[in-house]
Design an enzyme around this catalytic site. Structure first.
Site, PDB file in Angstrom:
ATOM      1  N   ASP A  33     -17.453  29.385  -1.673  1.00  0.00           N
ATOM      2  CA  ASP A  33     -18.249  29.070  -0.481  1.00  0.00           C
ATOM      3  C   ASP A  33     -17.892  29.962   0.705  1.00  0.00           C
ATOM      4  OD1 ASP A  33     -15.759  28.034  -0.103  1.00  0.00           O
ATOM      5  OD2 ASP A  33     -16.416  26.045   0.530  1.00  0.00           O
ATOM      6  N   LYS A  63      -3.337  24.212   9.499  1.00  0.00           N
ATOM      7  CA  LYS A  63      -3.997  23.567  10.638  1.00  0.00           C
ATOM      8  C   LYS A  63      -3.042  23.320  11.822  1.00  0.00           C
ATOM      9  CE  LYS A  63      -7.557  21.459   7.779  1.00  0.00           C
ATOM     10  NZ  LYS A  63      -7.194  21.740   6.407  1.00  0.00           N
TER      11      LYS A  63
HETATM   12  P1  GTP Z   1     -15.499  19.816   1.129  1.00  0.00           P
HETATM   13  O1  GTP Z   1     -15.491  18.644   0.187  1.00  0.00           O
HETATM   14  O2  GTP Z   1     -16.599  19.721   2.148  1.00  0.00           O
HETATM   15  O3  GTP Z   1     -14.167  20.154   1.713  1.00  0.00           O
HETATM   16  O4  GTP Z   1     -15.937  21.085   0.265  1.00  0.00           O
HETATM   17  P2  GTP Z   1     -15.434  21.639  -1.134  1.00  0.00           P
HETATM   18  O5  GTP Z   1     -15.481  20.638  -2.235  1.00  0.00           O
HETATM   19  O6  GTP Z   1     -16.296  22.852  -1.343  1.00  0.00           O
HETATM   20  O7  GTP Z   1     -13.906  21.961  -0.905  1.00  0.00           O
HETATM   21  P3  GTP Z   1     -13.199  23.282  -0.357  1.00  0.00           P
HETATM   22  O8  GTP Z   1     -14.004  23.861   0.759  1.00  0.00           O
HETATM   23  O9  GTP Z   1     -11.782  22.985  -0.129  1.00  0.00           O
HETATM   24  O10 GTP Z   1     -13.316  24.230  -1.626  1.00  0.00           O
HETATM   25  C1  GTP Z   1     -13.102  25.590  -1.589  1.00  0.00           C
HETATM   26  C2  GTP Z   1     -13.814  26.204  -2.782  1.00  0.00           C
HETATM   27  O11 GTP Z   1     -13.250  25.741  -3.991  1.00  0.00           O
HETATM   28  C3  GTP Z   1     -15.285  25.882  -2.847  1.00  0.00           C
HETATM   29  O12 GTP Z   1     -15.942  27.054  -3.273  1.00  0.00           O
HETATM   30  C4  GTP Z   1     -15.416  24.813  -3.909  1.00  0.00           C
HETATM   31  O13 GTP Z   1     -16.633  24.999  -4.612  1.00  0.00           O
HETATM   32  C5  GTP Z   1     -14.206  25.087  -4.790  1.00  0.00           C
HETATM   33  N1  GTP Z   1     -13.536  23.900  -5.297  1.00  0.00           N
HETATM   34  C6  GTP Z   1     -13.015  22.882  -4.574  1.00  0.00           C
HETATM   35  N2  GTP Z   1     -12.399  21.999  -5.386  1.00  0.00           N
HETATM   36  C7  GTP Z   1     -12.526  22.478  -6.642  1.00  0.00           C
HETATM   37  C8  GTP Z   1     -12.097  22.004  -7.931  1.00  0.00           C
HETATM   38  O14 GTP Z   1     -11.461  20.963  -8.083  1.00  0.00           O
HETATM   39  N3  GTP Z   1     -12.428  22.765  -9.015  1.00  0.00           N
HETATM   40  C9  GTP Z   1     -13.125  23.937  -8.891  1.00  0.00           C
HETATM   41  N4  GTP Z   1     -13.431  24.617  -9.993  1.00  0.00           N
HETATM   42  N5  GTP Z   1     -13.562  24.408  -7.699  1.00  0.00           N
HETATM   43  C10 GTP Z   1     -13.246  23.684  -6.596  1.00  0.00           C
END
Ligand code: GTP
Length: 362
Positions: A107, A158
């Site tokens: 993302d 943070k």
């Molecule tokens: P929020 O729930 O809004 O914090 O968003 P998010 O789920 O996208 O979490 P975060 O921004 O911390 O994730 C960073 C990146 O890692 C993003 O591109 C997510 O798609 C990916 N990501 C987060 N958690 C996982 C996971 O458990 N497994 C995998 N494969 N990707 C993950």
């Protein structure tokens, strides 16, 4: 070279928009976030991308297929989310132990010379190199403290403004050597930032690589709209109007209209608007700095500023949608309704009265 993209995660803060489309398939200038990333990797010599998926994996597999932009796509599915480190360990057999590889959050929107980053990593014999980006307000991020050779001594997560050791934050893009697999415990969720990087930092094996240029971590609607604006600046200096569109209105660049879009007379669309395929916009409308997903219907004299309108949503006449609001997929908004800033309306809701306080409508 191989790369792994973390493409799982729930995307909590943008989730109200869609029940069927994972965040990484949200469009930026009418092209999914994931496509932009895979295309940039292809241009930097990556030939194989591992997509680490869990939540809504099927939609991602259907969209990306087995190869795209000349890159082979291999899926690594998690039965339960493994965080930001676990998916890398899980894909060890695909990534292999021959050479360094790239790993990144799916993302993130940025411009990185990945080839140079890998060279930098290899020259220093690092186990992990973290792309670092300078931000105005580092308090929301993991902030790096570097030594004079650009080794990362530690990350402060943070921090309060006065406690931030620098303004350089983890950009969510890494070059990793195969030794990294020895630092990630198998079979359970692992945070690479909190569990793995501190151990590497202690041993002097973690380096920072500064990147400049635009960088957005898409979490909240404001960031998503900013990322959309960055991509529009790239591809739509002149308005882009898709095939079979009928536009009687003024389109102000940078703006992209998809295929079979209709816009009525006396409307003004743009600047910084992405309009998906098949959208119908009535007459006398004003749309600015917004993303309209495919199939939405916008009634006459409606205005939308700094907002996101989901797939097949229907907005009546004289509707007003204000800053950073989310109108979910298939939502129906009646005539004359005003939706103030900071409102998220969940998919398929009907809204017949104005919403004048920020919050989520379930
Ligand atoms: P929020 O729930 O809004 O914090 O968003 P998010 O789920 O996208 O979490 P975060 O921004 O911390 O994730 C960073 C990146 O890692 C993003 O591109 C997510 O798609 C990916 N990501 C987060 N958690 C996982 C996971 O458990 N497994 C995998 N494969 N990707 C993950």
């Amino acid at each position: 070279m191989k790369a792994i993209i973390l493409a799982g995660g729930f995307g909590t803060r943008l989730r109200p928009l869609s029940c069927t489309r994972p965040k990484l398939l949200f469009p930026l200038a009418n092209q999914p976030i994931l496509d932009w990333t895979v295309k940039a990797l292809a241009e930097n010599g990556v030939d194989t991308v591992v997509l680490a998926v869990n939540y809504m994996a099927e939609a991602i597999v259907r969209h990306m297929g087995a190869s795209k932009y000349g890159v082979s796509i291999i899926y690594s599915r998690e039965e339960r989310p493994l965080g930001t480190g676990g998916p890398i360990k899980r894909a060890e057999h695909i990534l292999g132990r021959d050479e360094p590889f790239l790993a990144m959050n799916g993302d993130v929107v940025c411009e990185v010379d990945y080839r140079r980053m890998v060279e930098y990593h290899t020259d220093r014999e690092a186990v992990a190199t973290v792309a670092l980006v300078e931000v105005e307000r580092p308090e929301r991020f993991g902030v790096a403290q570097l030594d004079e050779e650009d080794r990362i001594i530690r990350f402060v997560e943070k921090p309060k403004p006065e406690a931030a050791p620098s303004r350089l934050v983890n950009a969510g893009i890494y070059t990793l050597s195969p030794e990294i697999f020895d630092y990630i415990p198998p079979g359970r969720p692992v945070s690479i930032e909190r569990e793995v990087f501190p151990r590497l930092a202690e041993r002097g094996l973690l380096y920072g690589y500064k990147i400049s240029g635009p960088w957005i971590d898409i979490g909240v609607p404001e960031d998503y709209l900013k990322a959309n604006a960055i991509m529009l600046d790239k591809v739509a200096k002149e308005p882009v109007i898709g095939e079979a569109s009928e536009v009687e209105a003024e389109v102000v660049a940078p703006t992209v209209l998809g295929a079979a879009v209709k816009v009525g007379r006396d409307s003004v669309v743009g600047p910084y608007v992405s309009v998906g395929d098949g959208v119908v916009i009535g007459r006398g409308c004003r749309i600015e700095n917004s993303v309209i997903f495919p199939g939405a219907f916008i009634g006459d004299f409606t205005s939308i500023r700094n907002a996101i309108v989901g797939e097949n949503a229907v907005l009546g006449r004289w509707v007003k949608v204000e800053g950073t609001s989310i109108i979910g997929d298939y939502v129906n908004v009646s005539d004359n309704v005003t939706i103030t800033s900071g409102v998220s309306i969940c998919p398929s809701k009907s809204v017949s009265e104005s919403i004048l306080k920020p919050g989520r409508v379930l």
